[in-house]
Design a protein around this motif. Structure first.
Motif, PDB file in Angstrom:
ATOM      1  N   SER A 134       0.831  -1.205   0.000  1.00 43.78           N
ATOM      2  CA  SER A 134       0.000   0.000   0.000  1.00 43.78           C
ATOM      3  C   SER A 134       0.862   1.251   0.000  1.00 43.78           C
ATOM      4  N   VAL A 135       1.938   1.239   0.784  1.00 43.93           N
ATOM      5  CA  VAL A 135       2.848   2.372   0.805  1.00 43.93           C
ATOM      6  C   VAL A 135       3.498   2.560  -0.565  1.00 43.93           C
ATOM      7  N   THR A 136       3.949   1.469  -1.180  1.00 49.96           N
ATOM      8  CA  THR A 136       4.580   1.534  -2.503  1.00 49.96           C
ATOM      9  C   THR A 136       3.651   2.178  -3.511  1.00 49.96           C
ATOM     10  N   VAL A 137       2.432   1.664  -3.601  1.00 50.74           N
ATOM     11  CA  VAL A 137       1.471   2.143  -4.598  1.00 50.74           C
ATOM     12  C   VAL A 137       1.129   3.605  -4.365  1.00 50.74           C
ATOM     13  N   ASN A 138       0.954   4.008  -3.129  1.00 49.31           N
ATOM     14  CA  ASN A 138       0.565   5.383  -2.847  1.00 49.31           C
ATOM     15  C   ASN A 138       1.708   6.369  -3.066  1.00 49.31           C
ATOM     16  N   LEU A 139       2.937   5.975  -2.740  1.00 50.69           N
ATOM     17  CA  LEU A 139       4.071   6.850  -3.046  1.00 50.69           C
ATOM     18  C   LEU A 139       4.201   7.031  -4.553  1.00 50.69           C
ATOM     19  N   ALA A 140       4.039   5.939  -5.298  1.00 52.00           N
ATOM     20  CA  ALA A 140       4.121   6.018  -6.757  1.00 52.00           C
ATOM     21  C   ALA A 140       3.021   6.905  -7.322  1.00 52.00           C
ATOM     22  N   ALA A 141       1.800   6.749  -6.803  1.00 55.97           N
ATOM     23  CA  ALA A 141       0.675   7.547  -7.300  1.00 55.97           C
ATOM     24  C   ALA A 141       0.876   9.025  -7.010  1.00 55.97           C
ATOM     25  N   ALA A 142       1.391   9.342  -5.819  1.00 51.22           N
ATOM     26  CA  ALA A 142       1.626  10.738  -5.468  1.00 51.22           C
ATOM     27  C   ALA A 142       2.678  11.360  -6.378  1.00 51.22           C
ATOM     28  N   MET A 143       3.739  10.610  -6.674  1.00 52.38           N
ATOM     29  CA  MET A 143       4.779  11.138  -7.561  1.00 52.38           C
ATOM     30  C   MET A 143       4.256  11.310  -8.980  1.00 52.38           C
ATOM     31  N   ALA A 144       3.478  10.335  -9.468  1.00 54.21           N
ATOM     32  CA  ALA A 144       2.929  10.439 -10.821  1.00 54.21           C
ATOM     33  C   ALA A 144       1.979  11.627 -10.922  1.00 54.21           C
ATOM     34  N   ALA A 145       1.169  11.848  -9.883  1.00 55.33           N
ATOM     35  CA  ALA A 145       0.247  12.986  -9.878  1.00 55.33           C
ATOM     36  C   ALA A 145       0.993  14.311  -9.884  1.00 55.33           C
ATOM     37  N   ALA A 146       2.227  14.304  -9.376  1.00 54.08           N
ATOM     38  CA  ALA A 146       3.045  15.515  -9.355  1.00 54.08           C
ATOM     39  C   ALA A 146       3.799  15.726 -10.673  1.00 54.08           C
ATOM     40  N   GLY A 147       3.586  14.825 -11.640  1.00 54.30           N
ATOM     41  CA  GLY A 147       4.179  14.995 -12.958  1.00 54.30           C
ATOM     42  C   GLY A 147       5.408  14.165 -13.240  1.00 54.30           C
ATOM     43  N   LEU A 148       5.819  13.314 -12.289  1.00 58.23           N
ATOM     44  CA  LEU A 148       6.978  12.461 -12.530  1.00 58.23           C
ATOM     45  C   LEU A 148       6.577  11.225 -13.329  1.00 58.23           C
ATOM     46  N   ARG A 149       7.532  10.661 -14.043  1.00 61.15           N
ATOM     47  CA  ARG A 149       7.315   9.414 -14.785  1.00 61.15           C
ATOM     48  C   ARG A 149       7.706   8.263 -13.855  1.00 61.15           C
ATOM     49  N   VAL A 150       6.736   7.412 -13.546  1.00 60.40           N
ATOM     50  CA  VAL A 150       6.896   6.441 -12.469  1.00 60.40           C
ATOM     51  C   VAL A 150       6.527   5.037 -12.946  1.00 60.40           C
ATOM     52  N   GLY A 151       7.263   4.046 -12.460  1.00 57.32           N
ATOM     53  CA  GLY A 151       6.947   2.655 -12.734  1.00 57.32           C
ATOM     54  C   GLY A 151       7.010   1.837 -11.458  1.00 57.32           C
ATOM     55  N   ILE A 152       6.319   0.696 -11.466  1.00 54.50           N
ATOM     56  CA  ILE A 152       6.364  -0.251 -10.346  1.00 54.50           C
ATOM     57  C   ILE A 152       6.618  -1.648 -10.898  1.00 54.50           C
ATOM     58  N   LEU A 225      12.062   6.716 -17.090  1.00 54.14           N
ATOM     59  CA  LEU A 225      11.380   6.925 -15.813  1.00 54.14           C
ATOM     60  C   LEU A 225      12.189   7.855 -14.923  1.00 54.14           C
ATOM     61  N   ASP A 226      11.483   8.631 -14.124  1.00 54.66           N
ATOM     62  CA  ASP A 226      12.137   9.378 -13.061  1.00 54.66           C
ATOM     63  C   ASP A 226      12.353   8.501 -11.842  1.00 54.66           C
ATOM     64  N   VAL A 227      11.357   7.657 -11.545  1.00 55.33           N
ATOM     65  CA  VAL A 227      11.414   6.793 -10.368  1.00 55.33           C
ATOM     66  C   VAL A 227      10.855   5.424 -10.707  1.00 55.33           C
ATOM     67  N   LEU A 228      11.541   4.383 -10.261  1.00 51.22           N
ATOM     68  CA  LEU A 228      11.042   3.012 -10.353  1.00 51.22           C
ATOM     69  C   LEU A 228      10.977   2.437  -8.950  1.00 51.22           C
ATOM     70  N   PHE A 229       9.793   1.932  -8.576  1.00 52.34           N
ATOM     71  CA  PHE A 229       9.619   1.257  -7.301  1.00 52.34           C
ATOM     72  C   PHE A 229       9.595  -0.253  -7.517  1.00 52.34           C
ATOM     73  N   LEU A 230      10.234  -0.989  -6.617  1.00 50.35           N
ATOM     74  CA  LEU A 230      10.102  -2.438  -6.574  1.00 50.35           C
ATOM     75  C   LEU A 230       9.440  -2.805  -5.260  1.00 50.35           C
ATOM     76  N   ASP A 231       8.306  -3.469  -5.340  1.00 46.29           N
ATOM     77  CA  ASP A 231       7.612  -3.926  -4.140  1.00 46.29           C
ATOM     78  C   ASP A 231       8.141  -5.315  -3.812  1.00 46.29           C
ATOM     79  N   LEU A 232       9.023  -5.393  -2.815  1.00 46.72           N
ATOM     80  CA  LEU A 232       9.694  -6.644  -2.473  1.00 46.72           C
ATOM     81  C   LEU A 232       8.838  -7.494  -1.540  1.00 46.72           C
ATOM     82  N   PRO A 233       9.047  -8.802  -1.548  1.00 49.00           N
ATOM     83  CA  PRO A 233       8.412  -9.639  -0.524  1.00 49.00           C
ATOM     84  C   PRO A 233       9.059  -9.361   0.825  1.00 49.00           C
ATOM     85  N   PRO A 234       8.381  -9.674   1.919  1.00 42.06           N
ATOM     86  CA  PRO A 234       8.980  -9.441   3.238  1.00 42.06           C
ATOM     87  C   PRO A 234      10.202 -10.326   3.463  1.00 42.06           C
ATOM     88  N   GLY A 235      11.110  -9.867   4.297  1.00 44.83           N
ATOM     89  CA  GLY A 235      12.260 -10.681   4.671  1.00 44.83           C
ATOM     90  C   GLY A 235      13.473 -10.433   3.815  1.00 44.83           C
TER      91      GLY A 235
END
Length: 394
Positions: A134-152, A225-235
Motif C-alpha cells: 500500500s505504501v509503494t502504490v501510494n508513493l508512486a501515485a503521489a509522484m505520478a500525480a506531481a508529474g513524474l514518470r513512475v513505474g512499479i 522513468l524518473d522513479v522506479l519502485f520495486l515492491d519486495l516480498p517481506p524478509g
C-alpha cells in the motif's frame, strides 16, 4: 499525402496536432514511433489518418482512435476526421523496438546504464502485514500525480497485490519479446499477477524467482522513468538478494509498524544492505496511530518503532538513515486499496495546505502524509559522481 510533406497550412496544423497524440502504452507520440502511416486532407477540411498498431489485437485501439479524433477536432478548419487502423509489419516492429532500445541490440537492464537518471527504490519490510505494498502504490501515485514518470515492478511474486491496489485488470501487451506494461494513474506497472489465471498461487523456487525478476527488468519497456519502485516480498530471501545483484544502485525503503516485534525484524531487512552494497534511503512507519473522534491519538501498536529502526541502522550502516514519515491508521487507505484507487490521490486540491502549518499531515490523514513523504523522496539531491555529463572541452 506523405506525412513528411505538408502541402498547406491546414495540413501542417494537422501534423502538429498529431504530434500530441501518444501511444497509451509507450507514452510517446505516435509520430515519433513510426505509427503514422499517412494523412490526407481534402479542400473541405475532411481529414483521414492511417495509424499503424503494434499488434493486431492491440487492446487500446479504441483509445488511440479517440485521441486522434479529439486532437484533430480542436484544429480550426478541420470539418471531419476518419481514422483507419492497420498493423505494423515485422520489419516495422523491429524498427520500433530498435528505436525504443536506443539502438542497443543487446537486451540489458536500462536502469543500470551509466547515463540512467532513474532513481530506483526497493520497498522492503522485515515481516508481512505492515502495509508495504500500500505504501509503494501510494508513493508512486503521489509522484505520478506531481508529474513524474513512475513505474512499479511487483517483485512479491508469491504475494503479489499491486494490480489489485491499482485496479488493473488487463494483461500487458506483447510486441514479440518486448512487454508493454499496463498504465494506471500514470504508473507503468508489471506483476506476475498479470500472467496468472484467477487467484492461482505461484509456487516457484529461487532460480525461477530470479529469472522472473530479471525478465521484468530486461523485457518490460518502461521508457524513461524518473522513479522506479520495486515492491519486495517481506524478509531477506531470494528476491532481496536478486535485487541487490540485478540493481546494485537501487536504494532500500524500509516499512515497519511501531511495535518492537516488527521493528526488530525490519532492522534485519535493512542490515542486508551491508551485504549487497545498497544504500538504505530511510524508514517509513505505517499504522502509527489512530485518530479518535475527540482528537486524541490512540497508539494501537505502540510507539517508537520507526525511530528505533532509524537510529539502530544509522549506527550499523555508518550513515544517516532518516525516519521519513509516520502514516496513521486511516479507513480511507484501506478503502482505496480495496477499490483500486490510491488514497494519495484524494484531496489533491489541498496539496498546498499539506505542509508547514500541519507538520505535513493536514487533517491527520494518511493521504497527506504519504504525499509529503513522496515529495521529500522526489526532491532528494542526486549525486553526479561517475555520470557522463555529455560535456567535452572546446
Amino acid at each position: 499525402m506523405p506525412v513528411s510533406e505538408p502541402a498547406s497550412t491546414l495540413e501542417a496544423q494537422v501534423l502538429r496536432a498529431l504530434d500530441t497524440v501518444q501511444d497509451p502504452e509507450l507514452r510517446r507520440p505516435i509520430t515519433e514511433l513510426g505509427m503514422l502511416k499517412g494523412v490526407t486532407v481534402d479542400p473541405s477540411g475532411a481529414v483521414r489518418v492511417e495509424v499503424l498498431l503494434t499488434i493486431a489485437g492491440c487492446p487500446l485501439r479504441g483509445t488511440i482512435t479517440t485521441d486522434v479524433e479529439n486532437a484533430l477536432a480542436a484544429v480550426p478548419g478541420v470539418s471531419s476526421v476518419a481514422v483507419g487502423l492497420d498493423v505494423m509489419t515485422p520489419e516495422q516492429r523491429d524498427a520500433l523496438k530498435d528505436r525504443l532500445r536506443g539502438g542497443d541490440p543487446v537486451r540489458t537492464i536500462p536502469f543500470n546504464r551509466p547515463g540512467s537518471l532513474t532513481r530506483v527504490y526497493a520497498v522492503a519490510s522485515g515481516k508481512g502485514g505492515v502495509g508495504k505494498s500500500s505504501v509503494t502504490v501510494n508513493l508512486a501515485a503521489a509522484m505520478a500525480a506531481a508529474g513524474l514518470r513512475v513505474g512499479i515492478v511487483d517483485a512479491d511474486v508469491h504475494g503479489f497485490s499491486v494490480p489489485g491496489l491499482l485496479g488493473i485488470t488487463r494483461p500487458p501487451t506483447r510486441v514479440d519479446e518486448m512487454i508493454l506494461p499496463p498504465v494506471a494513474y500514470g504508473i507503468k506497472t508489471i506483476s506476475i499477477g498479470m500472467f496468472v489465471e484467477g487467484n492461482q498461487p505461484v509456487a516457484w523456487r529461487g532460480p525461477m524467482l530470479h529469472r522472473a525478476l530479471e525478465q521484468f527488468l530486461t523485457d518490460v519497456y518502461f521508457g524513461d522513468l524518473d522513479v522506479l519502485f520495486l515492491d519486495l516480498p517481506p524478509g531477506t530471501g531470494d528476491i532481496a538478494i536478486s535485487v541487490g545483484q540485478l540493481l546494485p544502485g537501487s536504494e532500500i525503503l524500509l516499512v515497519t509498524t511501531p511495535q518492537s516485534a516488527a521493528a526488530d525484524v525490519a532492522e534485519r531487512a535493512g542490515s542486508v544492505a551491508k551485504q549487497t552494497g545498497q544504500k538504505v534511503a530511510g524508514v517509513i512507519e505505517n499504522m502509527s496511530w489512530l485518530a479518535l473522534p475527540g482528537g486524541e491519538r490512540l497508539e494501537v501498536f505502540g510507539s517508537g518503532g520507526g525511530a528505533a529502526v532509524s537510529g539502530r541502522l544509522t549506527g550499523t550502516l555508518g550513515y544517516p538513515v532518516p525516519l521519513l514519515g509516520s502514516i496513521p491508521l486511516d479507513v480511507a487507505l484501506r478503502e482505496g486499496g480495496d477499490g483500486g484507487r490510491p488514497v494519495a490521490l484524494d484531496g489533491l486540491e489541498s496539496l498546498a495546505c499539506d505542509d508547514a502549518a500541519s507538520g505535513g499531515t493536514a487533517a491527520g490523514t494518511a493521504a497527506a502524509e504519504l504525499r509529503r513523504i513522496a515529495r521529500n523522496l522526489a526532491h532528494r539531491p542526486r549525486g553526479l559522481a561517475g555520470r557522463n555529463l555529455g560535456v567535452s572541452p572546446a
